[in-house]
Design a protein around this motif. Structure first.
Motif, PDB file in Angstrom:
ATOM      1  N   LYS A   1       0.805  -1.209   0.000  1.00  0.00           N
ATOM      2  CA  LYS A   1       0.000   0.000   0.000  1.00  0.00           C
ATOM      3  C   LYS A   1       0.844   1.268   0.000  1.00  0.00           C
ATOM      4  CE  LYS A   1      -3.899  -2.170   2.363  1.00  0.00           C
ATOM      5  NZ  LYS A   1      -4.810  -2.137   3.532  1.00  0.00           N
TER       6      LYS A   1
ATOM      7  N   GLU B   1       0.517   3.337  -8.489  1.00  0.00           N
ATOM      8  CA  GLU B   1      -0.709   2.619  -8.189  1.00  0.00           C
ATOM      9  C   GLU B   1      -0.999   1.588  -9.267  1.00  0.00           C
ATOM     10  OE1 GLU B   1      -3.994   5.157  -7.569  1.00  0.00           O
ATOM     11  OE2 GLU B   1      -3.088   6.252  -5.899  1.00  0.00           O
TER      12      GLU B   1
ATOM     13  N   THR C   1       3.061  -4.588  -7.264  1.00  0.00           N
ATOM     14  CA  THR C   1       3.921  -3.507  -6.778  1.00  0.00           C
ATOM     15  C   THR C   1       4.730  -2.949  -7.944  1.00  0.00           C
ATOM     16  OG1 THR C   1       4.133  -4.569  -4.629  1.00  0.00           O
ATOM     17  CG2 THR C   1       5.774  -2.892  -5.199  1.00  0.00           C
TER      18      THR C   1
END
Length: 610
Positions: A562, A593, A597
């Motif tokens: 995140k 985003e 990842t």
């Protein structure tokens, strides 16, 4: 359209064909035409064709209504009146639109005369017409042309005039009048030799009378003469009296002209001074210089040229320049001269032809030749500059030897650094065999970092270029090493490498931290992104944008994260190293985003403008 009232005459015109032929062949300034009983053109002279704007071959056989459709409504009743009444209409004026001036009215002055046959019946009309508008335009153009000619003459610095064949002054431009301080009226209509310019000397006046006589016979007279100007001063001019001929070669006028020789003398003096300066610079130049014609003969040679070739400069004059090169090179040198003069262009310092020179004592030395064509020279000439480059070549050879030595030394340094790093890597691998698994993992990561640094020096050694490294091949080989080292049994993790083969050059200063960052990111993906599955994809991309920013992305389709870890709070060494290495590159780190990842690193070449 409107017309003035035509006046009827008393009788008809009777002309034979011979008379008509003579009339139409004459060079009259009046438009003439013969119309038959149906008002068709049977004859028309060139003047009326020009007035109408319709060529004769397009008018003959056609009616007036066809040739002049816009004017026909005004002309028809007048022409039919002459045909029917047999009376001439003389000197009437009419406004008409004709093809020569479309869209506007032309003022005409005309006469219509009946042409009777042998029985006295009217068989046609003789048209006499003048396009007054065209004549007025021609007169205006003539006046404009004369005014323009006068302005041109008055703008000339030269003395220019016009005489008749007897030497009477008809015209004079402003320059001689202002120089003498007299008006045109004081010379107009008087014999040229009696004008103010010559009246100071009877012998000069006699010479001018004789010059007028000779020029009137068609010959040009030219001589430097002394004239009187304002305040009774004297100047010498280059005087010429030339006949002006008509189309048949007859002398119509005489044209006197003159140029103040003082300007020419000043120019000659300046030219002599320029030549003296050139000669001074030419002789004082430290390089050999010679002026060569297209046959290869030396026309000038300075003292330095003589010293270079062991001769006196005077001994070189008149001889061919190929005497200064070895005998074996002379045929090719002659070809070079011919090809150069075929398209002579300055040969700049960086494009000089290098060859060997031959001294008078037979010894050879290396020379460099620069060529510069002399503008405006006829026949063509070129200035050759010759420089002895033996000392420069010796110094260059010494520099090249030193460069080779330093290159070999740097090559050896990188080779030894690579070997030493590989020894360290081997020691870490050996050490990992005798420790527990947690320590073994740490040693393996350290070994990976050492290999990344060793790979940098290996590529520099292989390319023999110690200033920069191609980033694409470097990351390609680094990714292969990491996949081999960290791929766990039973897993199939693919590597997608979007890396250019060349053109993405990076400095050595930036290559090591850049490689270590990619090492940490790929290692982390291999170890942690696919813990819950056996297959996956890791993508490594590198590029540079138009502003010079390098952009590297390491992405995977694994578990994802995140946010970037806080390196101050992170327990793993890899995520503590990444921000430190990014600071060393002055790079920007960002988490992109999307699924999985994707970490992006952006940086500029160290030392480049921000």
């Amino acid at each position: 359209m409107q017309a003035s009232a035509p006046q009827a005459g008393a009788g008809a015109l009777s002309l034979s064909d011979a008379a008509l032929d003579q009339l139409f062949a004459s060079d009259l300034p009046v438009g003439l035409a013969v119309l038959d009983g149906e008002l068709r053109y049977r004859r028309i002279n060139h003047m009326l064709s020009a007035f109408n704007g319709v060529p004769p071959e397009q008018a003959l056989g056609r009616s007036v209504s066809e040739v002049l459709p816009e004017a026909w409504p005004q002309l028809e009743p007048l022409l039919r009146r002459v045909l029917e009444a047999g009376e001439p209409l003389l000197g009437f004026e009419v406004l008409l639109e004709v093809p020569s001036r479309p869209g506007e009215l032309s003022q005409w002055e005309a006469s219509y005369l009946p042409i009777p046959d042998g029985a006295g019946n009217v068989q046609g009309v003789l048209v006499q017409a003048v396009n007054m508008s065209l004549q007025q335009d021609a007169e205006r153009q003539l006046r404009t042309s004369a005014a323009r000619l006068r302005r041109v003459l008055d703008s000339l610095f030269a003395f220019v005039g016009v005489l008749d064949v007897n030497g009477i002054v008809l015209e004079a431009n402003r320059a001689p009048l202002e120089a003498a301080g007299i008006s045109f009226e004081e010379v107009h209509g008087r014999p040229f030799w009696e004008a103010y310019w010559w009246s100071y000397d009877p012998a000069m006046q006699h010479w001018l009378r004789e010059a007028v006589r000779i020029a009137a016979q068609g010959q040009v007279v030219r001589q430097d003469v002394v004239v009187r100007v304002r305040d009774d001063a004297r100047i010498t001019i280059d005087f010429m009296l030339a006949p002006m001929l008509d189309d048949e070669g007859r002398v119509q006028h005489l044209v006197p002209s003159g140029i103040d020789v003082s300007d020419r003398v000043a120019g000659e003096r300046a030219l002599r001074a320029s030549e003296a300066r050139f000669r001074s610079v030419f002789e004082a130049a430290p390089d050999g210089m010679t002026l060569v014609d297209e046959q290869g003969r030396m026309l000038l040679a300075n003292r330095a040229m003589g010293r270079l070739f062991g001769s006196e400069a005077g001994e070189l004059l008149g001889s061919r320049i190929d005497r200064l090169v070895p005998a074996a090179d002379r045929p090719a040198h002659a070809d070079h001269i011919r090809s150069y003069f075929a398209d002579a262009q300055p040969r700049l310092m960086g494009k000089r032809k290098r060859l060997q020179g031959l001294r008078a004592d037979g010894s050879l030395f290396n020379i460099e030749v620069g060529l510069n064509p002399i503008p405006g020279s006829e026949p063509p000439e070129v200035l050759a500059t010759v420089v002895d480059i033996d000392d420069r070549l010796a110094a260059q050879a010494q520099l090249e030897r030193a460069l080779k030595e330093k290159t070999a030394l740097l090559n050896e340094v990188h080779h030894r650094v690579k070997n030493n790093l590989q020894i360290v890597s081997s020691l870490l691998r050996l050490q990992s065999r005798h420790v527990d698994e947690p320590v073994r993992a740490v040693l393996r990561e350290s070994q990976s970092r050492v290999k990344a640094m060793a790979l940098t020096h290996q590529l520099l050694y292989e390319r023999s270029d110690f200033s920069a490294l191609e980033l694409g091949p470097y990351l390609h080989r680094l990714a292969a090493l990491l996949r081999e080292a960290y791929m766990e049994p039973g897993k199939d993790i693919a590597m997608q490498l979007d890396l250019p083969g060349e053109g993405l050059s990076i400095s050595l200063q930036a290559a090591v931290p850049c490689g270590l960052i990619v090492n940490e990111l790929v290692t982390n993906a291999l170890k942690h992104a696919f813990t819950q599955r056996s297959q996956g994809l890791i993508r490594v991309r590198a590029a540079r944008d138009a502003q010079g920013w390098f952009e590297i992305e390491v992405a995977d389709d694994g578990l994802g994260m995140k946010a970037l870890p806080d390196h101050d709070q992170c327990a793993t060494l890899g995520y503590q190293l990444i921000p430190l290495l990014a600071d060393q590159l002055e790079a920007r780190l960002a988490l992109v985003e999307g699924p999985g990842t994707c970490i992006r690193i952006q940086f500029r070449q160290p030392g480049s403008a921000a």
